[in-house]
Write an enzyme that holds these catalytic residues in place. Sequence first.
Site: not given
Ligand code: PLP
Length: 431
Positions: A145, A240, A268
């Site tokens: 994601y 990511d 995060k």
């Molecule tokens: C949480 C997450 C996102 C999206 O971040 P948001 O702050 O919720 O928009 C993108 N990539 C990864 C791997 C994530 O865990």
Amino acid sequence: MPNADQNDIFFDRARAVIPGGVNSPVRAFKAVGGTPRFIRRAEGAYFWDANDKRYIDYIGSWGPMILGHGHPVVVEAVQKAVLEGFSYGAPTEREIELAEAILALVPSMEMVRLVSSGTEAAMSALRLARGATGRKHIIKFEGCYHGHADALLVKAGSGLATFGHPTSAGVPPEVTQHTLVLEYNNITQLEEAFALHGNDIACLMIEAIAGNMNFVRATAEFAKRCRDLCTQHGALLVFDEVMTGFRVGLHGAQGVLGITPDLTVLGKVIGGGMPLAAFGGPRAIMEQLAPLGPVYQAGTLSGNPVATACGLATLKEIAKPGFYEALSKKTQSLVEGLKTAAAAEGQPFNADSEGGMFGFFLMNELPQNYATVMTTDNAKFNALFHGLLNRGVYIAPALYEAGFVSAAHSDDDIAATIEAARQIFKASAPR
Ligand SMILES: *Cc1c(COP(=O)(O)O)cnc(C)c1O
């Protein structure tokens, strides 16, 4: 009406004014059923719901709360920042400090741009990769994601190395027609995709330790093949690390795997619970961004002074010697305890962890890809989820999410969690 459940009352009220009653879908408990808990307050390793019931928190706001809730040093930094103003729309020294702190910890990054969410950071990294290479196609993996940008809401088409189909209404097929969706850890597919489209691939984006299909590691061989094929074909490798950055270790998944990506996406933990995210990489690529270069990217609240204060205080705490050793040990003791409890009751179970992130599976082998994760027995997971919830242990309300341990979790919290799981395993033990 005795013992009216305040969570039910809030859920009804919320559903009248907010779609599904929540501002992000997984919070609605749709996968596991039941009423979502409305949280009133949090402290250390715990939060309390609208009925004042306490839970040991294993989601930590989906990763950011690595120090636990309300760490005094972070609270003080935020309180001080708030008194100096909420937002200026003009640069500040604290943005420089945070950028310097991030670059010092992630050596693959020479420059960084701050934004407000992981979605925004991943979307911007994608645009930068396309702008810097002058190419259209991107590779993503099933089960990873990267936020909810249009081009990334995509599932595999039929057949090997074909372009994807949108997974959301409102995304025209034209927008995902440049996104190749491949199976995680499948080297054959990866090689085929580069053989067919290598010269048109702008970037390959990956969660090198995936936390959005529960917890699945890229094998060392697969990660290295991603790096080598990108280099060979002039595509950018984008890690990511919104979830793994400063969570699986001080240097992220790239530190754990010993692989240097071209671009890194963070979020995060770097906000410590405030809206803050970032993307960065080598100077020559980052200088393609506006105002220096032709790739446009901007944000009214980017580098917000309160959020940067929170992130900076958090990074200072986690960079202290021994922080990750202690956190890893704690997470490992949870994972090992759960495995032992499941084995004692004859339950198929396996689990894995890195730093303060973990995943467990109601199966004997650790899965290597999304399709295998999704073979999990749903009813069994839901029974475990609700059993734990009733016993005051809050894990992610979906079987495809990872779990998080914070520095505030005590040995007693871990032991209580294992005991709660053992009771549930015992009650459902095969006879
Ligand atoms: C949480 C997450 C996102 C999206 O971040 P948001 O702050 O919720 O928009 C993108 N990539 C990864 C791997 C994530 O865990």
